[in-house]
Scaffold this motif. Sequence first.
Motif, PDB file in Angstrom:
ATOM      1  N   SER A 174       0.832  -1.210   0.000  1.00 35.28           N
ATOM      2  CA  SER A 174       0.000   0.000   0.000  1.00 35.28           C
ATOM      3  C   SER A 174       0.864   1.257   0.000  1.00 35.28           C
ATOM      4  CB  SER A 174      -0.922   0.002   1.223  1.00 35.28           C
ATOM      5  OG  SER A 174      -1.765  -1.126   1.222  1.00 35.28           O
ATOM      6  N   ASN A 175       0.223   2.368  -0.267  1.00 39.13           N
ATOM      7  CA  ASN A 175       0.891   3.647  -0.449  1.00 39.13           C
ATOM      8  C   ASN A 175       1.819   4.049   0.704  1.00 39.13           C
ATOM      9  OD1 ASN A 175       1.418   6.335  -1.329  1.00 39.13           O
ATOM     10  ND2 ASN A 175      -0.330   7.061  -0.160  1.00 39.13           N
ATOM     11  N   GLY A 176       1.322   3.943   1.939  1.00 40.49           N
ATOM     12  CA  GLY A 176       2.122   4.383   3.076  1.00 40.49           C
ATOM     13  C   GLY A 176       3.373   3.559   3.278  1.00 40.49           C
ATOM     14  N   THR A 177       3.277   2.268   3.031  1.00 42.41           N
ATOM     15  CA  THR A 177       4.406   1.369   3.239  1.00 42.41           C
ATOM     16  C   THR A 177       5.380   1.396   2.067  1.00 42.41           C
ATOM     17  OG1 THR A 177       3.078  -0.088   4.645  1.00 42.41           O
ATOM     18  CG2 THR A 177       5.031  -1.052   3.642  1.00 42.41           C
ATOM     19  N   ILE A 178       4.846   1.482   0.846  1.00 45.23           N
ATOM     20  CA  ILE A 178       5.694   1.462  -0.346  1.00 45.23           C
ATOM     21  C   ILE A 178       6.659   2.636  -0.379  1.00 45.23           C
ATOM     22  CG2 ILE A 178       5.677   1.699  -2.870  1.00 45.23           C
ATOM     23  CD1 ILE A 178       3.129   0.001  -2.899  1.00 45.23           C
ATOM     24  N   ARG A 179       6.250   3.790   0.138  1.00 46.23           N
ATOM     25  CA  ARG A 179       7.109   4.976   0.031  1.00 46.23           C
ATOM     26  C   ARG A 179       8.436   4.825   0.764  1.00 46.23           C
ATOM     27  NH1 ARG A 179       3.815   9.717   1.443  1.00 46.23           N
ATOM     28  NH2 ARG A 179       2.211   8.390   0.507  1.00 46.23           N
ATOM     29  N   PHE A 180       8.551   3.813   1.620  1.00 46.77           N
ATOM     30  CA  PHE A 180       9.825   3.583   2.315  1.00 46.77           C
ATOM     31  C   PHE A 180      10.720   2.582   1.576  1.00 46.77           C
ATOM     32  CE2 PHE A 180       6.934   5.035   5.648  1.00 46.77           C
ATOM     33  CZ  PHE A 180       7.693   6.029   6.246  1.00 46.77           C
ATOM     34  N   ALA A 181      10.195   1.925   0.548  1.00 49.58           N
ATOM     35  CA  ALA A 181      10.975   0.925  -0.189  1.00 49.58           C
ATOM     36  C   ALA A 181      12.260   1.487  -0.806  1.00 49.58           C
ATOM     37  CB  ALA A 181      10.110   0.280  -1.270  1.00 49.58           C
ATOM     38  N   PRO A 182      12.264   2.738  -1.304  1.00 44.41           N
ATOM     39  CA  PRO A 182      13.493   3.255  -1.922  1.00 44.41           C
ATOM     40  C   PRO A 182      14.696   3.359  -0.989  1.00 44.41           C
ATOM     41  CG  PRO A 182      11.609   4.509  -2.681  1.00 44.41           C
ATOM     42  CD  PRO A 182      11.117   3.643  -1.555  1.00 44.41           C
ATOM     43  N   TYR A 183      14.504   3.105   0.305  1.00 43.19           N
ATOM     44  CA  TYR A 183      15.666   3.055   1.195  1.00 43.19           C
ATOM     45  C   TYR A 183      16.631   1.973   0.756  1.00 43.19           C
ATOM     46  CZ  TYR A 183      14.453   6.445   4.823  1.00 43.19           C
ATOM     47  OH  TYR A 183      14.209   7.614   5.511  1.00 43.19           O
ATOM     48  N   ILE A 184      16.154   0.987  -0.003  1.00 41.92           N
ATOM     49  CA  ILE A 184      17.051  -0.090  -0.446  1.00 41.92           C
ATOM     50  C   ILE A 184      18.089   0.421  -1.439  1.00 41.92           C
ATOM     51  CG2 ILE A 184      15.248  -1.816  -0.077  1.00 41.92           C
ATOM     52  CD1 ILE A 184      14.907  -2.028  -3.099  1.00 41.92           C
ATOM     53  N   THR A 185      17.874   1.614  -2.005  1.00 41.22           N
ATOM     54  CA  THR A 185      18.848   2.165  -2.949  1.00 41.22           C
ATOM     55  C   THR A 185      20.072   2.734  -2.246  1.00 41.22           C
ATOM     56  OG1 THR A 185      17.872   4.390  -2.960  1.00 41.22           O
ATOM     57  CG2 THR A 185      16.999   2.775  -4.551  1.00 41.22           C
ATOM     58  N   GLY A 186      19.934   2.998  -0.942  1.00 42.32           N
ATOM     59  CA  GLY A 186      21.064   3.535  -0.190  1.00 42.32           C
ATOM     60  C   GLY A 186      21.100   5.047  -0.100  1.00 42.32           C
TER      61      GLY A 186
END
Length: 228
Positions: A174-186
């Motif tokens: 969902s929207n709220g959780t997905i926005r933190f996924a880019p942390y995997i880019t460093g």
Amino acid sequence: MKTLIIARHGNTSPKGETPTRVGSRTDLPLVEEERGRGIGKYLAKLGLVPTRILAAPLQRTMSTAALAAEELGNPCPVIPDARFIEVDYGPDENHSEEETKARLGADIARANGTDPATLSAEELDKLGEEAIEQWNAQAIVPPGWKVDVESIIRNWNELTAEIADGETLLCVSSNGTIRFAPYITGDYTAFCAEHDIKVATGGVCIFTSADGNTWTCQEWGVKAFKKI
């Protein structure tokens, strides 16, 4: 090559109905199939067939994943994964954007030592709107929302570590959780400067890694149902 595909669920609000902020405590069904099927058709068009499909254990995410899988020929079962459930919007759960802005504005005013009663509705709305803009631009959590940022970031990082060489994994969240996924880019700050981190319903994000450590965003927030 390792591939992580992240997709947002389809719509839960019928056209013409005032949308509310729907979080982890509200389990609504989809009101359409276009966006879920669009995810599957778009991935098929790209030649990306998941070897594993995860979805947050809510109707909207599980159904979206099932629709996408159906369009992909049901390559594998949809596995519920509570790590990627939507955030909890606290007192703003199931409230409209206008109600949310007013509530946030009053809370922020009190936190700043100002009696909300001394401010106009427009001034309170502005304070609330600024808080929501920070959430949408940099994932800064507004006051009152129950969002464990460190836990969500850890879950995304753990997921990337679980992906095997040559695997293509689809995770529907969902929207709220997905926005933190880019942390995997460093470099989350740089990512936010370049992208709108709010992903639309039915939106698709694609990350790849050649070594399992460095993840690159190939696509972000693509409205798949418009690309097929």
